[in-house]
Design an enzyme around this catalytic site. Structure first.
Site, PDB file in Angstrom:
ATOM      1  N   GLU A 247       0.801  -1.220   0.000  1.00 30.33           N
ATOM      2  CA  GLU A 247       0.000   0.000   0.000  1.00 30.33           C
ATOM      3  C   GLU A 247       0.838   1.276   0.000  1.00 30.33           C
ATOM      4  OE1 GLU A 247      -2.573  -0.574   3.338  1.00 30.33           O
ATOM      5  OE2 GLU A 247      -4.036  -1.720   2.187  1.00 30.33           O
TER       6      GLU A 247
ATOM      7  N   GLU B  82       6.879 -21.909   8.303  1.00 32.48           N
ATOM      8  CA  GLU B  82       7.229 -20.998   9.398  1.00 32.48           C
ATOM      9  C   GLU B  82       8.286 -21.594  10.316  1.00 32.48           C
ATOM     10  OE1 GLU B  82       4.263 -21.395  13.078  1.00 32.48           O
ATOM     11  OE2 GLU B  82       3.278 -20.647  11.266  1.00 32.48           O
TER      12      GLU B  82
END
Length: 298
Positions: A83, A113
């Site tokens: 963004e 992960e």
């Protein structure tokens, strides 16, 4: 009981009867927990400020900011980085690395992960002088820790955003932002309070970073360029608000500036041609106020 070593995994004593309540009461219970999050973020603002200042120094010297995360943490990092270009006109300076790559954004890939070596490999393009920010609710995700260790070895400054203030890995980084969000409404569901707190920190960090780098003027988005007619209309409005001049004058300046809002703004406020405004901005590393000050003292 709350696990002091992993508080986000503890059982919340305030939500034990969650599944016996009517819909509205469930929502109220969730909301009452969410209300605590901004206060948690407020408590770590000094650490966020320290990280912003490190990032400002890095980017002004040509460095980059790298986010590393897995699961919800990684997705929030991707959103934040994605963004910034349309909002502040900054391309490729803040980048997100998500465990498992693009495919893991839409569908969880659970084992990545735990792969510290994958984190180290994803940190391969971190350079000396960059900033590496790991995001992990638990404060101990191996992928994130692997990335941070590899980044530090390359000479980058490092930070950890976690929801575990007492993680033993907080001392391994230059800045640890430890959010005391506590146990979730649903035990271990860190997309809830932990995710919200993380999003608030990322919003605050990246927005303040852009403000400090001069990518705004007052509270206006002046680093957006006129790439289409909708944006052009918005930018003319921004220029009129910033200068107090009429729309026709502002649109003409925007045209002369080739659609570059900051150039148009400096041209209007500094009363100089677009070419001189461009030079002033280059000398000021893109900061509108500093460019105007340079013009006044020239």
């Amino acid at each position: 009981m709350i696990d002091v070593d992993l508080p986000t995994e503890g059982r919340n004593p305030r939500t034990l009867d969650l599944d016996t309540l009517p819909t509205l009461d469930v929502l109220r219970m969730i909301n009452s927990e969410d209300v605590t999050v901004p206060l948690v973020v407020a408590a770590v603002l000094p650490q966020v400020a320290e990280l912003v200042d490190l990032a400002v120094e890095s980017l002004r010297r040509g460095g980059r900011v790298h986010y590393f995360g897995a699961g919800t943490s990684g997705r929030l990092a991707v959103i934040d980085a994605a963004e910034l270009p349309p909002t502040f006109g900054v391309w490729g300076r803040v980048v997100a690395h998500h465990a498992g790559g693009p495919g893991a954004l839409q569908q969880a890939v659970s084992d990545v992960e735990d792969d510290a070596d994958l984190g180290a490999r994803d940190a391969a393009d971190v350079a000396c002088g960059d900033i590496a920010i790991g995001i992990a609710a638990s404060g101990r995700t191996p992928y994130v820790l692997g990335a941070l260790r590899a980044s530090a070895a390359r000479g980058a400054r490092t930070a950890l955003i976690s929801c575990n203030p007492h993680t033993p890995h907080g001392g391994d980084v230059d800045v640890h932002i430890g959010l005391a969000t506590g146990p979730e409404v649903i035990s271990g569901s860190t997309r809830m309070k932990a995710g919200t707190a993380t999003k608030l920190v990322l919003n605050s960090f990246s927005t303040t970073l852009m403000v400090r780098l001069g990518r705004t003027y007052s509270n206006l988005m002046v680093s957006v360029n006129a790439l289409n007619s909708k944006l052009r209309t918005r930018l003319v409005r921004i220029l009129t608000e910033a200068t107090g001049m009429d729309a026709a004058t502002c649109e003409a300046a925007l045209n002369e500036a080739g659609g570059n809002t900051r150039v148009a703004l400096v041209s209007l406020l500094g009363e100089v041609p677009a070419a001189r405004a461009t030079t002033a901005l280059e000398e000021a590393d893109g900061g509108v106020r500093e460019a105007l000050q340079r013009l006044r003292t020239a």
